[in-house]
Design an enzyme around this catalytic site. Structure first.
Site, PDB file in Angstrom:
ATOM      1  CG  HIS A  72      30.972  35.084  28.972  1.00  0.00           C
ATOM      2  ND1 HIS A  72      31.924  35.411  29.898  1.00  0.00           N
ATOM      3  CD2 HIS A  72      31.417  35.613  27.806  1.00  0.00           C
ATOM      4  CE1 HIS A  72      32.885  36.110  29.331  1.00  0.00           C
ATOM      5  NE2 HIS A  72      32.597  36.257  28.069  1.00  0.00           N
ATOM      6  CE1 TYR A 201      32.618  35.020  38.667  1.00  0.00           C
ATOM      7  CE2 TYR A 201      33.294  36.268  40.605  1.00  0.00           C
ATOM      8  CZ  TYR A 201      32.579  36.174  39.428  1.00  0.00           C
ATOM      9  OH  TYR A 201      31.833  37.242  39.011  1.00  0.00           O
ATOM     10  N   PRO A 292      32.868  43.835  45.277  1.00  0.00           N
ATOM     11  CG  PRO A 292      34.839  44.341  44.131  1.00  0.00           C
ATOM     12  CD  PRO A 292      34.191  44.453  45.461  1.00  0.00           C
ATOM     13  CE  LYS A 296      23.602  40.266  41.710  1.00  0.00           C
ATOM     14  NZ  LYS A 296      24.069  40.120  40.338  1.00  0.00           N
ATOM     15  CE1 TYR A 384      28.627  36.449  38.964  1.00  0.00           C
ATOM     16  CE2 TYR A 384      27.747  36.350  36.740  1.00  0.00           C
ATOM     17  CZ  TYR A 384      28.793  36.626  37.606  1.00  0.00           C
ATOM     18  OH  TYR A 384      29.990  37.089  37.106  1.00  0.00           O
TER      19      TYR A 384
END
Ligand code: RFL
Ligand code: PHB
Length: 391
Positions: A72, A201, A292, A296, A384
């Site tokens: 993505h 999110y 989570p 990571k 990220y």
């Protein structure tokens, strides 16, 4: 039985380490207490940092990942009734968000290691570490019946949060830090097509929700819930109603489908800074845990073993202990940055029942700032997709 490095645990940390050592010409044996079928079927992580993808390919284990991974350009943040695309690629000079399930990574690494003659012993019990403060470390375990021994120069404790390795370090020598969060995640796998082209999110007044994926036909979704909640309280209908409420967006449909796996997990942050004791080295979840939300944990586990493999290679090449001694310090900078980012994502996106309305407004202000400031977006994106790797 004898080897140079005895590895406890065939999770991502243990398996990546075995491959890295093999590449450096160092012999290892992995002892794993579950069966191959069990480790290849355990559902956990989904998102790999760009350098982990590159490392899998470099190790010759990335063929299926290249074919089946879902790449993505970014992720979507949803809050206050709006959606915002976070262009990770644009902010990081072209890095991607890769969704490739942890158990697929495990399958690829197990098959690859066995194919080049690597030794993995599955289904062992009563694993115990001995003489870790001497030059002749020893691991004992039970196979089918008899007690077995593995003599080794070093032990890599890659046995996750509940394994015996960390406990083998005397309590008085261990420096540990922990934070428990007042919420958990209810995770499901369902048969449905993708509802959105990237991860969502969502911070909602009913709690956090995350939309992820596994394959074009199987989706992975999470809901914030009470950490002590019982999954029996959650019928499929109740789960979908809650998902619909937390992801709902005008003109968009969350596609439902049969749920075939559901579970609840509690969330914690934990670091054991004592990652080395004599001949024992801890790596991955054995040494640290993150909630989570930042995706990571697996990535930090691979970073540890990359550092460890270089230190072991230096020892076998030149006989020096310097890099082995620096192992904890070399890992801990990245670990604490991963802990900070995971804590930041978690506190910003979840509804903490102990926080007042002022604190909740602050989290919304933080989200609003992140999606509208190029500087804040860049900081989020570089964390990220994975911070640059410093050895
Ligand atoms: P693991 O994977 O726990 O592997 C440890 C292995 O050791 C074995 N073991 C033993 N073997 C022999 N003797 C004993 N006594 C033993 N005790 C245990 C276990 O059977 C197991 O095979 O640790 P490792 O290798 O350090 O890997 C860590 C990752 O598994 C973990 O950090 C991630 O799953 C965290 N995580 C995520 N990480 C990411 O980087 N990206 C993500 O998107 C992401 N999503 C997640 C996650 C974790 C989740 N859960 C379930 C905690 C999503 C979820 C829901
Ligand atoms: C997952 O797909 O399991 C996943 C994705 C993103 C996260 C955590 C888990 O932040």
């Amino acid at each position: 039985m004898q080897t140079q490095v005895g590895i406890i645990g065939a999770g991502p940390a243990g398996l990546f380490l075995a491959h890295l050592l093999y590449r450096a010409g160092i012999d290892s044996v992995i002892l794993e207490n579950r069966s191959r079928k069990e480790i290849e079927g355990t559902i956990r992580a989904g998102v790999l940092e760009q350098w982990v993808v590159d490392l899998m390919i470099e190790l010759g284990q990335g063929e299926r990942l290249k074919r089946e991974g879902d790449f993505h350009n970014g992720v979507t943040f949803q809050f206050s009734g709006q959606r915002h695309h976070i262009a990770m690629d644009e902010m990081t000079g072209g890095k991607h968000v890769t969704v490739y399930a942890q158990h697929e990574v495990v399958k690829d690494l197990v098959a690859g290691h066995l194919a080049h003659g690597g030794r993995i012993i599955f289904g062992v019990t009563d694993v115990a570490l001995h003489q870790i403060e001497s030059e002749h470390a020893l691991i004992t375990w039970r196979g089918d019946s008899a007690e077995e021994e593995l003599r080794c120069d070093f032990i890599a404790g890659c046995d996750g949060f509940h394994g015996p390795s960390r406990q083998a370090i005397p309590t008085a020598c261990r420096r540990e830090f922990q934070k428990i969060y007042p919420f958990g995640w209810l995770g499901i796998l369902c048969e449905a097509p993708q509802s959105w082209h990237e991860l969502i999110y969502s911070r909602h007044e009913r709690g956090f929700a995350l939309l992820s994926t596994r394959t074009p036909e199987i989706q992975r979704l999470y809901l914030q819930c009470e950490p002590s909640d019982d999954i029996a309280n959650w019928s499929d209908r109740r789960i979908w109603d809650e998902m619909q409420a937390r992801f709902g967006f005008p003109g968009w449909t969350l596609v439902e489908g049969p749920i075939f796996q559901k579970s609840i997990l509690a969330m914690r942050s934990f670091v054991c800074e004592t990652m080395r004791h004599g001949r024992l080295f801890l790596a991955g979840d054995a040494a640290h845990i993150v909630p989570p939300t930042g995706a990571k944990g697996l990535n930090l586990a691979v970073a540890d073993v990359l550092v460890l493999s270089c230190a072991l290679a230096a020892f076998y090449r030149c006989g020096t202990h310097d890099a082995l001694e620096r192992y904890p310090a070399n890992c801990l900078r990245r670990i604490w940055r991963g802990e900070r980012f995971s804590w930041y994502m978690t506190t910003m996106l979840h509804l903490d029942p102990h926080e007042n309305e002022f604190e909740q407004r602050i989290h919304l202000a933080e989200l609003d700032y992140v999606v509208h400031s190029r500087a804040a977006l860049t900081a989020l994106a570089e964390n990220y997709v994975g911070l640059p790797f410093e050895e």
